[in-house]
Scaffold this motif. Structure first.
Motif, PDB file in Angstrom:
ATOM      1  N   ALA A 115      52.255  23.683  41.610  1.00 22.73           N
ATOM      2  CA  ALA A 115      51.210  24.467  41.443  1.00 22.73           C
ATOM      3  C   ALA A 115      52.050  25.895  40.545  1.00 22.73           C
ATOM      4  O   ALA A 115      51.271  26.836  39.670  1.00 22.73           O
ATOM      5  CB  ALA A 115      50.800  25.680  43.009  1.00 22.73           C
ATOM      6  N   ALA A 116      53.078  25.847  41.132  1.00 18.05           N
ATOM      7  CA  ALA A 116      53.772  26.426  39.322  1.00 18.05           C
ATOM      8  C   ALA A 116      53.098  25.775  37.977  1.00 18.05           C
ATOM      9  O   ALA A 116      52.410  26.908  37.285  1.00 18.05           O
ATOM     10  CB  ALA A 116      55.314  25.777  40.168  1.00 18.05           C
ATOM     11  N   ARG A 117      52.379  24.386  37.983  1.00 16.88           N
ATOM     12  CA  ARG A 117      52.600  24.387  36.726  1.00 16.88           C
ATOM     13  C   ARG A 117      50.820  24.596  36.314  1.00 16.88           C
ATOM     14  O   ARG A 117      50.769  25.271  35.446  1.00 16.88           O
ATOM     15  CB  ARG A 117      52.624  23.248  36.741  1.00 16.88           C
ATOM     16  CG  ARG A 117      52.112  22.284  34.839  1.00 16.88           C
ATOM     17  CD  ARG A 117      51.766  20.545  35.163  1.00 16.88           C
ATOM     18  NE  ARG A 117      51.700  20.488  36.255  1.00 16.88           N
ATOM     19  CZ  ARG A 117      50.186  19.680  36.379  1.00 16.88           C
ATOM     20  NH1 ARG A 117      49.266  19.856  35.664  1.00 16.88           N
ATOM     21  NH2 ARG A 117      50.123  18.933  37.320  1.00 16.88           N
ATOM     22  N   LEU A 118      49.880  24.875  37.369  1.00 19.47           N
ATOM     23  CA  LEU A 118      48.981  25.472  37.619  1.00 19.47           C
ATOM     24  C   LEU A 118      48.390  26.285  37.326  1.00 19.47           C
ATOM     25  O   LEU A 118      47.241  26.811  36.706  1.00 19.47           O
ATOM     26  CB  LEU A 118      47.439  24.710  38.249  1.00 19.47           C
ATOM     27  CG  LEU A 118      47.693  22.784  39.161  1.00 19.47           C
ATOM     28  CD1 LEU A 118      47.618  22.876  40.179  1.00 19.47           C
ATOM     29  CD2 LEU A 118      46.599  22.147  37.442  1.00 19.47           C
ATOM     30  N   PHE A 119      49.546  27.105  38.025  1.00 20.38           N
ATOM     31  CA  PHE A 119      49.520  28.909  37.562  1.00 20.38           C
ATOM     32  C   PHE A 119      49.662  29.359  36.068  1.00 20.38           C
ATOM     33  O   PHE A 119      48.185  30.004  35.746  1.00 20.38           O
ATOM     34  CB  PHE A 119      50.290  29.156  39.040  1.00 20.38           C
ATOM     35  CG  PHE A 119      50.449  30.632  38.640  1.00 20.38           C
ATOM     36  CD1 PHE A 119      49.632  31.237  39.666  1.00 20.38           C
ATOM     37  CD2 PHE A 119      51.486  31.521  37.502  1.00 20.38           C
ATOM     38  CE1 PHE A 119      49.660  32.683  39.094  1.00 20.38           C
ATOM     39  CE2 PHE A 119      51.457  32.568  37.701  1.00 20.38           C
ATOM     40  CZ  PHE A 119      50.719  33.527  38.269  1.00 20.38           C
ATOM     41  N   THR A 120      50.343  28.573  35.702  1.00 19.20           N
ATOM     42  CA  THR A 120      50.973  28.792  34.545  1.00 19.20           C
ATOM     43  C   THR A 120      50.410  27.969  33.595  1.00 19.20           C
ATOM     44  O   THR A 120      49.626  28.291  32.092  1.00 19.20           O
ATOM     45  CB  THR A 120      52.313  28.833  34.324  1.00 19.20           C
ATOM     46  OG1 THR A 120      52.686  27.100  34.674  1.00 19.20           O
ATOM     47  CG2 THR A 120      53.330  29.458  34.399  1.00 19.20           C
ATOM     48  N   GLU A 121      50.075  27.204  33.393  1.00 16.15           N
ATOM     49  CA  GLU A 121      48.845  26.255  32.237  1.00 16.15           C
ATOM     50  C   GLU A 121      47.459  26.340  32.573  1.00 16.15           C
ATOM     51  O   GLU A 121      46.945  25.481  30.964  1.00 16.15           O
ATOM     52  CB  GLU A 121      49.460  24.568  32.269  1.00 16.15           C
ATOM     53  CG  GLU A 121      51.083  24.909  31.770  1.00 16.15           C
ATOM     54  CD  GLU A 121      51.711  23.470  31.777  1.00 16.15           C
ATOM     55  OE1 GLU A 121      51.284  22.072  32.411  1.00 16.15           O
ATOM     56  OE2 GLU A 121      52.881  23.369  32.366  1.00 16.15           O
ATOM     57  N   GLY A 122      47.006  25.838  33.515  1.00 10.46           N
ATOM     58  CA  GLY A 122      45.346  25.965  34.488  1.00 10.46           C
ATOM     59  C   GLY A 122      44.300  26.826  33.567  1.00 10.46           C
ATOM     60  O   GLY A 122      44.981  27.643  33.363  1.00 10.46           O
ATOM     61  N   VAL A 123      43.319  26.696  33.813  1.00 17.26           N
ATOM     62  CA  VAL A 123      41.985  27.414  33.359  1.00 17.26           C
ATOM     63  C   VAL A 123      41.622  27.942  34.454  1.00 17.26           C
ATOM     64  O   VAL A 123      40.537  26.711  35.128  1.00 17.26           O
ATOM     65  CB  VAL A 123      41.058  27.427  32.816  1.00 17.26           C
ATOM     66  CG1 VAL A 123      39.753  28.069  32.246  1.00 17.26           C
ATOM     67  CG2 VAL A 123      40.853  26.782  30.955  1.00 17.26           C
ATOM     68  N   ILE A 124      41.547  28.853  35.292  1.00 17.52           N
ATOM     69  CA  ILE A 124      41.702  29.073  36.514  1.00 17.52           C
ATOM     70  C   ILE A 124      40.355  30.067  36.737  1.00 17.52           C
ATOM     71  O   ILE A 124      40.797  31.516  36.651  1.00 17.52           O
ATOM     72  CB  ILE A 124      43.224  29.276  37.689  1.00 17.52           C
ATOM     73  CG1 ILE A 124      43.831  27.859  37.909  1.00 17.52           C
ATOM     74  CG2 ILE A 124      42.338  29.603  38.882  1.00 17.52           C
ATOM     75  CD1 ILE A 124      45.102  28.411  37.787  1.00 17.52           C
ATOM     76  N   GLY A 125      39.563  29.830  37.138  1.00 16.03           N
ATOM     77  CA  GLY A 125      38.399  31.097  37.267  1.00 16.03           C
ATOM     78  C   GLY A 125      37.888  31.346  36.031  1.00 16.03           C
ATOM     79  O   GLY A 125      37.574  32.591  35.870  1.00 16.03           O
ATOM     80  N   GLY A 126      37.676  30.523  35.249  1.00 13.73           N
ATOM     81  CA  GLY A 126      37.844  30.551  33.974  1.00 13.73           C
ATOM     82  C   GLY A 126      38.908  31.557  32.896  1.00 13.73           C
ATOM     83  O   GLY A 126      38.260  31.893  31.705  1.00 13.73           O
TER      84      GLY A 126
END
Length: 457
Positions: free
Chosen positions: A69-80
């Protein structure tokens, strides 16, 4: 509402939910940038019931999911939104300078990565974490949860506090968060990342509500945590809800230390984080004449620029002009009759778009027990007071962080022994210093966990 608004839906125990009751989230100029779904009481009740029925993930799976989750939080596109876009919108909505938002968001991600170790720092040295540990054959304390579902009424002044409740997930709680209407973006992004990383919808939820349904979240949980002012602290003290109130952090400088050698630390403690955090110093106590210290602080703070929060050089908080004027009126009213080293000509500088910067203020008190020394406001505002050994530690009570710039070890002993002083930093250490693994206001695990004796064959 116009087109292009960010949609922030509830994240309930049965999936994403678009409520009919929707609230506009505006930036500091008053321009709507998002719509937030507000769920009804019945939706809260059903989501909380589902979370109680859920089964906790094994420890190794929880820790692995937090790391992902730490990686997704900083690297992902979330909610556009990319991470950079998320940071900018948080800055525009909360008024917190973009640099502060960036540091805080990175700290939240770091907290997720380290929660597998930091959450367990609170475990007593004599306890084990699992009844299957070989030591329980001879009888041993086992560290266990006090419940299964933890509810959080989140703060909206700063993204940083969202790093704390991640420890509850690491310890095996299911967590329901009621976001602040002021800044719902951080918990929405974080919980979306946690779900994508492996936590079930009935393990971590975002339940925005109106005030009528807010208490339902706490009633339906085993334990809770609420951020707020003194009224919140009084309401929940001694209950199954942990109140997180004002910090009223302070600095004490005794006569045996030259304050000039520590001016950077003093000013940084007041103004770092935009002055909006509970770990910012709101009062400075000086053994001797406080005037030279107040004058030097004012000279430094007066040079800070007034800029929109998304400007890379911004260091001061911004609010809608009406809100900023209300805060200004409150502070000036309480400071009437005091010597103003900074702020006597007003605290607000409007930016021309409906928003305004809250500029620093420095006031000198004539005694350490003046009531103004306990005033905390969301911008760099400091009360500088005289202090003597005869005053004792009474004026220093009720403090989240106290930086004691002194060579008097006996005084430090007394400060540590004072129950209402949560943290003592001895020497040249700013009040805003913090890192994962050290307690903020005690370890969260002290509240969430208990020990049980187990002996087995």
């Amino acid at each position: 509402m116009g087109r292009g608004l960010i949609s922030l839906e509830a994240l309930g125990a049965h999936g994403t939910f678009r409520a009919r009751n929707r609230m506009a989230v505006s930036d500091v100029s008053g321009t709507p940038v998002a719509e937030l779904s507000l769920v009804p009481r019945l939706y809260v009740t059903r989501s909380m019931a589902a979370m109680h029925r859920a089964h906790t993930l094994p420890l190794a799976e929880r820790i692995a999911a937090l790391t992902r989750a730490a990686r997704l939080f900083t690297e992902g596109v979330i909610g556009g939104l990319t991470f950079n876009e998320y940071e900018r919108v948080v800055s525009r909505v909360s008024g917190v300078p973009i640099g502060v938002v960036r540091e805080a968001a990175a700290a939240v991600a770091d907290s997720a990565k380290q929660a597998g170790s930091t959450a367990f720092e609170a475990r007593p040295a004599g306890a084990v974490g699992d009844w299957r540990d070989p030591l329980t054959r001879e009888g041993r304390a086992v560290w266990t949860r006090r419940g299964d579902v933890f509810a959080v009424h989140a703060a909206g002044n700063h993204p940083g506090p969202h790093g704390l409740w991640l420890e509850a997930l690491a310890l095996g709680y299911r967590v329901a968060v009621r976001p602040s209407r002021r800044e719902p973006f951080t918990p929405h992004r974080l919980i979306t990342a946690l779900r994508a990383a492996g936590f079930g919808e009935d393990h971590v939820a975002l339940l925005p509500t109106d005030h009528d349904a807010a208490d339902e979240l706490l009633r339906r949980s085993d334990l809770g945590m609420v951020y707020g002012g003194d009224e919140v602290v009084r309401k929940y003290a001694g209950t199954n809800v942990l109140p997180q109130g004002p910090g009223r952090s302070k600095i004490l400088i005794t006569r045996d230390r030259d304050w000039r050698d520590h001016l950077d630390t003093i000013v940084g403690s007041i103004g770092d984080q935009g002055g909006v955090a509970c770990i910012n110093a709101t009062a400075v106590f000086v053994e001797g004449d406080p005037a030279p210290v107040a004058e030097a602080i004012a000279e430094r703070l007066a040079d800070l620029p007034s800029l929109p929060p998304e400007d890379e050089k911004a260091v001061l908080p911004v609010q809608p002009a009406e809100s900023a004027r209300a805060i200004e009126a409150f502070v000036l009213g309480r400071a009437a009759g005091l010597r103003a080293w900074l702020g006597d000509e007003g605290l607000v500088e409007e930016l021309g778009d409906g928003s305004a910067v809250l500029r620093p203020a420095v006031y000198q008190l004539d005694r350490p027990d003046a009531e103004q020394a306990g005033i905390e406001v969301p911008f760099p505002c400091v009360w500088v007071a005289p202090w003597s050994r005869a005053n004792g530690i009474a004026p220093l009570r009720g403090t989240l962080v106290l930086t004691a710039i002194t060579g008097d070890d006996e005084l430090v002993d007394r400060l540590l022994d004072e129950p209402t002083i949560s943290n003592v930093y001895h020497g040249d250490h700013p009040t805003y210093w913090i890192r994962p693994g050290v307690p903020h206001d005690g370890y969260l695990g002290e509240f969430l966990m208990r020990t049980k004796t187990v002996i087995r064959d």
